[in-house]
Motif scaffolding. Structure first.
Motif, PDB file in Angstrom:
ATOM      1  N   ASN A   5       0.781  -1.218   0.004  1.00  0.00           N
ATOM      2  CA  ASN A   5       0.146   0.027   0.233  1.00  0.00           C
ATOM      3  C   ASN A   5       0.795   1.265  -0.099  1.00  0.00           C
ATOM      4  O   ASN A   5       1.809   1.165   0.825  1.00  0.00           O
ATOM      5  N   ALA A   6       0.477   2.230  -0.862  1.00  0.00           N
ATOM      6  CA  ALA A   6       1.313   3.539  -0.816  1.00  0.00           C
ATOM      7  C   ALA A   6       2.607   3.257  -1.714  1.00  0.00           C
ATOM      8  O   ALA A   6       3.257   4.155  -1.785  1.00  0.00           O
ATOM      9  N   ARG A   7       2.951   2.174  -2.182  1.00  0.00           N
ATOM     10  CA  ARG A   7       4.100   2.035  -2.893  1.00  0.00           C
ATOM     11  C   ARG A   7       3.858   2.405  -4.319  1.00  0.00           C
ATOM     12  O   ARG A   7       2.746   1.816  -4.958  1.00  0.00           O
ATOM     13  N   HIS A   8       4.776   2.850  -5.001  1.00  0.00           N
ATOM     14  CA  HIS A   8       4.492   3.182  -6.592  1.00  0.00           C
ATOM     15  C   HIS A   8       5.490   2.103  -7.317  1.00  0.00           C
ATOM     16  O   HIS A   8       6.716   2.206  -7.078  1.00  0.00           O
ATOM     17  N   LEU A  26       1.326  -6.995  -8.071  1.00  0.00           N
ATOM     18  CA  LEU A  26       1.516  -6.000  -7.357  1.00  0.00           C
ATOM     19  C   LEU A  26       0.454  -4.854  -6.802  1.00  0.00           C
ATOM     20  O   LEU A  26       0.315  -4.500  -5.625  1.00  0.00           O
ATOM     21  N   ALA A  27      -0.425  -4.748  -7.793  1.00  0.00           N
ATOM     22  CA  ALA A  27      -1.505  -4.136  -7.716  1.00  0.00           C
ATOM     23  C   ALA A  27      -2.747  -4.878  -6.646  1.00  0.00           C
ATOM     24  O   ALA A  27      -3.231  -3.973  -5.664  1.00  0.00           O
ATOM     25  N   GLY A  28      -2.626  -6.000  -6.500  1.00  0.00           N
ATOM     26  CA  GLY A  28      -3.367  -6.944  -5.703  1.00  0.00           C
ATOM     27  C   GLY A  28      -2.958  -6.788  -4.324  1.00  0.00           C
ATOM     28  O   GLY A  28      -3.575  -6.806  -3.350  1.00  0.00           O
ATOM     29  N   ALA A  29      -1.702  -6.081  -4.152  1.00  0.00           N
ATOM     30  CA  ALA A  29      -1.254  -6.104  -2.543  1.00  0.00           C
ATOM     31  C   ALA A  29      -1.382  -4.598  -2.334  1.00  0.00           C
ATOM     32  O   ALA A  29      -0.544  -4.088  -1.385  1.00  0.00           O
ATOM     33  N   GLY A  30      -1.967  -3.967  -3.200  1.00  0.00           N
ATOM     34  CA  GLY A  30      -2.080  -2.287  -2.897  1.00  0.00           C
ATOM     35  C   GLY A  30      -1.107  -1.500  -3.588  1.00  0.00           C
ATOM     36  O   GLY A  30      -1.122  -0.090  -3.296  1.00  0.00           O
ATOM     37  N   ALA A  31      -0.228  -1.833  -4.356  1.00  0.00           N
ATOM     38  CA  ALA A  31       0.758  -0.875  -4.950  1.00  0.00           C
ATOM     39  C   ALA A  31      -0.171  -0.220  -6.109  1.00  0.00           C
ATOM     40  O   ALA A  31      -1.081  -0.672  -6.722  1.00  0.00           O
ATOM     41  N   GLU A  44      -4.597   0.372 -21.947  1.00  0.00           N
ATOM     42  CA  GLU A  44      -5.840   1.018 -21.396  1.00  0.00           C
ATOM     43  C   GLU A  44      -6.712  -0.217 -21.255  1.00  0.00           C
ATOM     44  O   GLU A  44      -7.463  -0.366 -20.173  1.00  0.00           O
ATOM     45  N   GLU A  45      -6.732  -1.144 -22.138  1.00  0.00           N
ATOM     46  CA  GLU A  45      -7.585  -2.237 -22.154  1.00  0.00           C
ATOM     47  C   GLU A  45      -7.165  -3.140 -20.965  1.00  0.00           C
ATOM     48  O   GLU A  45      -7.922  -3.802 -20.427  1.00  0.00           O
ATOM     49  N   ALA A  46      -5.756  -3.442 -20.689  1.00  0.00           N
ATOM     50  CA  ALA A  46      -5.295  -4.258 -19.811  1.00  0.00           C
ATOM     51  C   ALA A  46      -5.652  -3.615 -18.432  1.00  0.00           C
ATOM     52  O   ALA A  46      -5.846  -4.310 -17.256  1.00  0.00           O
ATOM     53  N   ALA A  47      -5.671  -2.183 -18.491  1.00  0.00           N
ATOM     54  CA  ALA A  47      -5.945  -1.599 -17.181  1.00  0.00           C
ATOM     55  C   ALA A  47      -7.377  -1.612 -16.664  1.00  0.00           C
ATOM     56  O   ALA A  47      -7.711  -0.923 -15.498  1.00  0.00           O
ATOM     57  N   ALA A  48      -8.329  -1.785 -17.586  1.00  0.00           N
ATOM     58  CA  ALA A  48      -9.766  -1.509 -17.314  1.00  0.00           C
ATOM     59  C   ALA A  48     -10.294  -2.375 -16.291  1.00  0.00           C
ATOM     60  O   ALA A  48      -9.941  -3.342 -16.243  1.00  0.00           O
ATOM     61  N   GLY A  49     -10.904  -1.446 -15.347  1.00  0.00           N
ATOM     62  CA  GLY A  49     -11.509  -2.165 -14.184  1.00  0.00           C
ATOM     63  C   GLY A  49     -10.537  -2.354 -13.033  1.00  0.00           C
ATOM     64  O   GLY A  49     -11.057  -2.728 -11.977  1.00  0.00           O
ATOM     65  N   ASP A  50      -9.317  -1.952 -13.101  1.00  0.00           N
ATOM     66  CA  ASP A  50      -8.566  -1.737 -11.881  1.00  0.00           C
ATOM     67  C   ASP A  50      -7.869  -0.358 -11.876  1.00  0.00           C
ATOM     68  O   ASP A  50      -6.906  -0.039 -12.467  1.00  0.00           O
ATOM     69  N   PRO A  51      -8.547   0.065 -10.773  1.00  0.00           N
ATOM     70  CA  PRO A  51      -7.942   1.854 -10.552  1.00  0.00           C
ATOM     71  C   PRO A  51      -6.458   1.785 -10.097  1.00  0.00           C
ATOM     72  O   PRO A  51      -5.793   2.810 -10.198  1.00  0.00           O
ATOM     73  N   ARG A  52      -5.615   0.700  -9.884  1.00  0.00           N
ATOM     74  CA  ARG A  52      -4.404   0.571  -9.224  1.00  0.00           C
ATOM     75  C   ARG A  52      -3.431   0.469 -10.529  1.00  0.00           C
ATOM     76  O   ARG A  52      -2.427   0.714 -10.330  1.00  0.00           O
ATOM     77  N   LEU A  53      -4.090   0.300 -11.695  1.00  0.00           N
ATOM     78  CA  LEU A  53      -3.249  -0.005 -12.984  1.00  0.00           C
ATOM     79  C   LEU A  53      -3.407   1.407 -13.803  1.00  0.00           C
ATOM     80  O   LEU A  53      -4.414   1.631 -14.093  1.00  0.00           O
TER      81      LEU A  53
END
Length: 254
Positions: A5-8, A26-31, A44-53
């Motif tokens: 969480n809070a890691r970029h 990584l996104a699933g762990a909060g990054a 954009e297609e890969a990131a759709a639906g995941d606000p952390r991507l």
């Protein structure tokens, strides 16, 4: 459970295959994960639906593109705590049929791209009390791959870069490791099936089995397995794992 969480983080070649699997882990762990590639629509297609991507068009063979892209990502989401240099091309060619253009194409993407991505990421990472640099090499970077001398050399070079940096930064709160997968079930394998079929005059299934047989456990590796290994390396408890080659090949390198 790993807490990022809070890691970029940045993952090059993050729009598909291994890169996307790592980004999702990584996104699933909060990054917050900046995923890069040359085609924005695919990202954009890969990131759709995941606000952390967070998609970012970037060409790892272009120094200005890498420098500007990473600087922009840092300005938007903070210092780069995790760098995953994954972007690469996997193409084989007999040495006597390898011209300098092909050689430089492989090196520019696989080795120069890793160098540029890591260098620019370290500029902001140096200010943190935690950092993880992971380069996706290949089992070909450990043992060499028949029929692919340029590819093998580039992946050996990536491991050399990681090992040298681990020594340069020894004692500091950043680690450098290389993940070395064998054949992973991605689009690259699909493309290689076509290339082997046409070159060797075999069926698609026979071409696929030629690759599967090179994995010690005789099956393709799932991209999520590579993602899990990257997540483990990013865990704060993995800070003593440094300068290593993590082989994901179903057994010892033959």
């Amino acid at each position: 459970m790993t807490d990022l969480n809070a890691r970029h983080a940045i993952v090059t070649g993050g729009g598909s295959g291994i890169g996307l699997a790592i980004a999702r882990s990584l996104a699933g762990a909060g990054a917050d994960v900046t995923i890069t590639g040359r085609t924005l629509s695919r990202l954009e297609e890969a990131a759709a639906g995941d606000p952390r991507l967070h998609p970012l068009a970037m060409d790892v063979t272009d120094e200005s593109s890498v420098a500007d892209g990473i600087a922009g990502a840092v300005a938007a989401r903070g210092p780069m705590a995790i760098c995953v240099a994954n972007a690469g091309v996997a193409e084989g060619r007999n040495l006597l049929k390898t011209d300098l253009t092909f050689w430089r194409h492989i090196m520019a993407t696989n080795l120069d791209g890793a160098f540029l991505t890591i260098r620019e990421s370290l500029r902001s990472m140096a200010a943190l009390d935690y950092g993880r640099v992971i380069a996706v090499s290949s089992i070909a970077g450990v043992r060499g791959l028949k029929g692919a001398p340029a590819y093998s050399a580039s992946k050996h070079g990536v491991i050399g870069l990681i090992r040298a940096l681990s020594e340069d930064f020894l004692g500091k709160p950043v680690t450098f490791n290389a993940i070395c997968p064998a054949y992973v079930d991605t689009d690259i394998v699909t493309r290689n099936v076509n290339a082997i079929r046409d070159r060797a005059g075999v069926t698609d299934e026979e071409a696929l089995q030629m690759m599967v047989s090179q994995n010690r456990h005789k099956r393709l590796i799932d991209a999520s397995e590579v993602g899990a290994a990257a997540l483990w390396l990013c865990d704060p408890a993995s800070g003593s794992v440094n300068g290593q080659t993590i082989e994901i090949a179903g057994g010892q390198a033959a």
